[in-house]
Design a protein around this motif. Structure first.
Motif, PDB file in Angstrom:
ATOM      1  N   ASP A 147       0.860  -1.200   0.000  1.00  0.00           N
ATOM      2  CA  ASP A 147       0.000   0.000   0.000  1.00  0.00           C
ATOM      3  C   ASP A 147       0.891   1.243   0.000  1.00  0.00           C
ATOM      4  N   ILE A 148       1.496   1.501  -1.145  1.00  0.00           N
ATOM      5  CA  ILE A 148       2.383   2.664  -1.305  1.00  0.00           C
ATOM      6  C   ILE A 148       1.976   3.344  -2.608  1.00  0.00           C
ATOM      7  N   HIS A 149       1.995   4.668  -2.627  1.00  0.00           N
ATOM      8  CA  HIS A 149       1.680   5.390  -3.860  1.00  0.00           C
ATOM      9  C   HIS A 149       2.970   5.619  -4.642  1.00  0.00           C
ATOM     10  N   GLU A 150       3.058   5.005  -5.823  1.00  0.00           N
ATOM     11  CA  GLU A 150       4.315   5.013  -6.604  1.00  0.00           C
ATOM     12  C   GLU A 150       4.668   6.413  -7.106  1.00  0.00           C
ATOM     13  N   THR A 151       5.959   6.764  -7.032  1.00  0.00           N
ATOM     14  CA  THR A 151       6.412   8.078  -7.513  1.00  0.00           C
ATOM     15  C   THR A 151       7.482   7.956  -8.596  1.00  0.00           C
ATOM     16  N   THR A 152       7.598   6.784  -9.227  1.00  0.00           N
ATOM     17  CA  THR A 152       8.705   6.590 -10.186  1.00  0.00           C
ATOM     18  C   THR A 152       8.496   7.307 -11.515  1.00  0.00           C
ATOM     19  N   ASN A 153       7.242   7.567 -11.919  1.00  0.00           N
ATOM     20  CA  ASN A 153       6.930   8.114 -13.249  1.00  0.00           C
ATOM     21  C   ASN A 153       7.409   7.228 -14.390  1.00  0.00           C
ATOM     22  N   LEU A 154       7.595   5.966 -14.135  1.00  0.00           N
ATOM     23  CA  LEU A 154       7.983   5.028 -15.198  1.00  0.00           C
ATOM     24  C   LEU A 154       6.814   4.856 -16.162  1.00  0.00           C
ATOM     25  N   PRO A 155       7.115   4.528 -17.440  1.00  0.00           N
ATOM     26  CA  PRO A 155       6.004   4.286 -18.374  1.00  0.00           C
ATOM     27  C   PRO A 155       5.120   3.120 -17.917  1.00  0.00           C
ATOM     28  N   TYR A 156       5.678   2.192 -17.162  1.00  0.00           N
ATOM     29  CA  TYR A 156       4.897   1.049 -16.676  1.00  0.00           C
ATOM     30  C   TYR A 156       4.611   1.164 -15.176  1.00  0.00           C
ATOM     31  N   ALA A 157       4.564   2.407 -14.672  1.00  0.00           N
ATOM     32  CA  ALA A 157       4.257   2.615 -13.242  1.00  0.00           C
ATOM     33  C   ALA A 157       2.869   2.068 -12.909  1.00  0.00           C
ATOM     34  N   SER A 158       2.621   1.859 -11.628  1.00  0.00           N
ATOM     35  CA  SER A 158       1.350   1.308 -11.157  1.00  0.00           C
ATOM     36  C   SER A 158       0.157   2.058 -11.721  1.00  0.00           C
ATOM     37  N   LYS A 159      -0.809   1.277 -12.229  1.00  0.00           N
ATOM     38  CA  LYS A 159      -2.054   1.888 -12.704  1.00  0.00           C
ATOM     39  C   LYS A 159      -3.057   2.034 -11.560  1.00  0.00           C
ATOM     40  N   TYR A 160      -2.723   1.497 -10.396  1.00  0.00           N
ATOM     41  CA  TYR A 160      -3.655   1.535  -9.267  1.00  0.00           C
ATOM     42  C   TYR A 160      -3.129   2.483  -8.194  1.00  0.00           C
ATOM     43  N   PRO A 161      -3.780   3.635  -8.008  1.00  0.00           N
ATOM     44  CA  PRO A 161      -3.302   4.590  -7.011  1.00  0.00           C
ATOM     45  C   PRO A 161      -3.214   3.953  -5.626  1.00  0.00           C
ATOM     46  N   GLY A 162      -2.098   4.214  -4.929  1.00  0.00           N
ATOM     47  CA  GLY A 162      -1.953   3.691  -3.567  1.00  0.00           C
ATOM     48  C   GLY A 162      -1.464   2.265  -3.485  1.00  0.00           C
ATOM     49  N   LYS A 163      -1.252   1.607  -4.629  1.00  0.00           N
ATOM     50  CA  LYS A 163      -0.717   0.228  -4.625  1.00  0.00           C
ATOM     51  C   LYS A 163       0.540   0.226  -5.477  1.00  0.00           C
ATOM     52  N   MET A 164       1.525  -0.530  -5.037  1.00  0.00           N
ATOM     53  CA  MET A 164       2.794  -0.517  -5.761  1.00  0.00           C
ATOM     54  C   MET A 164       3.613  -1.776  -5.484  1.00  0.00           C
ATOM     55  N   HIS A 165       4.276  -2.271  -6.526  1.00  0.00           N
ATOM     56  CA  HIS A 165       5.281  -3.324  -6.332  1.00  0.00           C
ATOM     57  C   HIS A 165       6.574  -2.655  -5.875  1.00  0.00           C
ATOM     58  N   ALA A 166       6.670  -2.363  -4.590  1.00  0.00           N
ATOM     59  CA  ALA A 166       7.832  -1.648  -4.033  1.00  0.00           C
ATOM     60  C   ALA A 166       8.770  -2.591  -3.301  1.00  0.00           C
ATOM     61  N   CYS A 167       8.537  -3.919  -3.442  1.00  0.00           N
ATOM     62  CA  CYS A 167       9.450  -4.864  -2.796  1.00  0.00           C
ATOM     63  C   CYS A 167      10.046  -5.804  -3.842  1.00  0.00           C
ATOM     64  N   GLY A 168       9.700  -5.571  -5.111  1.00  0.00           N
ATOM     65  CA  GLY A 168      10.285  -6.379  -6.185  1.00  0.00           C
ATOM     66  C   GLY A 168       9.658  -7.741  -6.378  1.00  0.00           C
ATOM     67  N   HIS A 169       8.456  -7.957  -5.818  1.00  0.00           N
ATOM     68  CA  HIS A 169       7.826  -9.261  -5.998  1.00  0.00           C
ATOM     69  C   HIS A 169       7.428  -9.460  -7.463  1.00  0.00           C
ATOM     70  N   ASP A 170       7.271  -8.345  -8.216  1.00  0.00           N
ATOM     71  CA  ASP A 170       7.070  -8.452  -9.669  1.00  0.00           C
ATOM     72  C   ASP A 170       8.284  -9.134 -10.312  1.00  0.00           C
ATOM     73  N   GLY A 171       9.473  -8.755  -9.867  1.00  0.00           N
ATOM     74  CA  GLY A 171      10.694  -9.394 -10.358  1.00  0.00           C
ATOM     75  C   GLY A 171      10.812 -10.842  -9.903  1.00  0.00           C
ATOM     76  N   HIS A 172      10.396 -11.111  -8.651  1.00  0.00           N
ATOM     77  CA  HIS A 172      10.480 -12.486  -8.134  1.00  0.00           C
ATOM     78  C   HIS A 172       9.593 -13.431  -8.954  1.00  0.00           C
ATOM     79  N   MET A 173       8.357 -12.975  -9.256  1.00  0.00           N
ATOM     80  CA  MET A 173       7.458 -13.804 -10.077  1.00  0.00           C
ATOM     81  C   MET A 173       8.062 -14.034 -11.453  1.00  0.00           C
ATOM     82  N   THR A 174       8.595 -12.951 -12.042  1.00  0.00           N
ATOM     83  CA  THR A 174       9.167 -13.038 -13.387  1.00  0.00           C
ATOM     84  C   THR A 174      10.317 -14.047 -13.424  1.00  0.00           C
ATOM     85  N   MET A 175      11.188 -13.992 -12.419  1.00  0.00           N
ATOM     86  CA  MET A 175      12.355 -14.885 -12.432  1.00  0.00           C
ATOM     87  C   MET A 175      11.945 -16.341 -12.266  1.00  0.00           C
ATOM     88  N   LEU A 176      10.933 -16.591 -11.416  1.00  0.00           N
ATOM     89  CA  LEU A 176      10.505 -17.986 -11.242  1.00  0.00           C
ATOM     90  C   LEU A 176       9.743 -18.477 -12.475  1.00  0.00           C
TER      91      LEU A 176
END
Ligand SMILES: [Zn+2]
Ligand SMILES: [Zn+2]
Length: 394
Positions: A87-116
């Motif tokens: 529950d973090i509001h993303e501030t990266t301004n990346l083209p693929y930044a979170s589309k859901y306000p107040g939610k963010m992959h800020a612990c890298g679990h997106d990367g963990h899923m991808t690697m597995l």
């Protein structure tokens, strides 16, 4: 700085654009504890497309895929990734930044899923090992104990693994490096609430009441003596009171005052001792000041403790991926905690850190400016594949 690796898996480098696309899709669609519905569907769909047997619905959104090696029977291991965001509001301004306000992959679990997922794809293409691999995607790592739920729902009854392995990206360690050791990698996470009960009175006539505010102050100080006087100085523990409140105005002594906080330890015996001492110190201190106290003490996550043999296997696999010179075999344990501990409580295994690059620019975990480093993906994918070959060699 990126360190050259001796042996990235050729498919992990060939497929890197596809992996990055998965990661960015997951990053843009973060979901939190037990609500990882789209995430879980994405993961399950990919695993099915690799031709794996896939089960969904454990601990609500958990996904498990199973792959048998083509070199005959052997041991069975579980590889685990976590799926939840924060529950973090993303501030990266990346083209693929979170589309859901107040939610963010800020612990890298997106990367963990991808690697597995990447490792599952490569291993499914060529399952040249003996035995069985379970790819375990768990919900709710951050706060709600999704790993505990999966264990309680029979994860290891249905998937009787001989060992289980986990991995977390670690900012501040170079890409192309890894770290692991036997023993505690991450601390336990307990929380407590102390309600000091006195008797309210006029602030100008304290002798007519029993002051819970002054008593709470004494309790706060007395708690700090537990770590300094009862824990062996060679070992470590933290007691951090983080909230204290009571009273509503200037001239009234209230009936109660509340202290909340957290306890972190690496050794279950110290955890037991602290829980017992904390209760004794609170009750005795309150009694000394003519108050009473109620203590509620909850154990949230146990310490994450790696077993010797499996950590040896993890080190051997990591050596093939990044080279011995790029492995820290004695990293400082982290006082943060990890839900994978519930799986390690049931099965031998090892939890490792994967270098994610400098913290300046991409920041630390749980920061609104953090982003998983895609350069780390081929290393993580190759590690998983190497680990399977290391543990399940024919
Ligand atoms: Zn986290
Ligand atoms: Zn995490």
């Amino acid at each position: 700085m990126t360190v050259n690796a001796p042996a990235l898996h050729p498919r992990a480098t060939e497929l890197v654009d596809e992996f990055t696309a998965w990661r960015h899709h997951l990053h843009a669609h973060p979901e939190t504890a037990f609500e990882e519905n789209l995430t879980s569907a994405f993961v399950a769909e990919k695993l099915k497309s690799f031709g794996l047997e896939v089960a969904t619905g454990m601990a609500k959104t958990g996904v498990i895929a199973t792959l048998k090696g083509n070199k005959g029977d052997g041991k069975r291991i579980g590889l685990r990734a976590d799926m939840d965001a924060l529950d973090i509001h993303e501030t990266t301004n990346l083209p693929y930044a979170s589309k859901y306000p107040g939610k963010m992959h800020a612990c890298g679990h997106d990367g963990h899923m991808t690697m597995l997922l990447g490792a599952a794809k490569i291993l499914a293409e060529n399952p040249d090992f003996a035995g069985t691999v379970d790819f375990i995607f768990q919900p709710a790592e951050e706060n709600e104990g999704g790993g505990r739920e999966m264990v309680n729902e029979g994860l290891f009854d249905q998937y009787p693994c001989d060992a289980v392995y986990g991995m977390h990206n670690w900012p501040g360690h170079d890409v192309g490096t890894m770290a692991m050791k036997p023993g505690p990698m991450m601390a336990s996470y307990d929380v407590f609430e102390i309600v000091v009960e006195g008797k309210g009175s006029h602030a100008a006539m304290p002798h007519l009441g029993r002051d819970p505010i002054t008593t709470a102050g004494q309790v706060l100080l007395a708690l700090q003596a537990i770590v300094s006087r009862n824990v062996n100085p060679q070992q470590s523990a933290v007691i951090s009171p983080t909230q204290i409140f009571g009273g509503d105005t200037w001239n009234v002594i209230p009936d109660t005052a509340t202290i909340r906080g957290t306890v972190r330890t690496f050794d279950p015996a110290i955890q037991d001792m602290i829980e017992e001492r904390l209760k004794t110190v609170v009750h005795s201190t309150a009694a000394a000041f003519d108050c009473k106290a109620k203590v509620s003490y909850q154990r949230r996550y146990p310490a994450t403790i790696n077993t010797e043999a499996e950590t040896g296997i993890a080190q051997a696999a990591a050596t093939k991926v990044v080279g011995a010179q790029n492995i820290d075999t004695d990293p400082e344990s982290s006082m943060a905690s990890e839900d994978f501990a519930f799986m390690l409580n049931e099965k031998p295994g090892s939890y490792v850190w994967l270098g994610n690059g400098p913290t300046d620019g991409n920041c630390m975990l749980h920061n609104a400016a953090y982003n998983f480093n895609d350069d780390a993906t081929p290393y993580g994918v190759t590690y998983w594949v190497a680990l399977v070959h290391e543990h399940l060699s024919a």
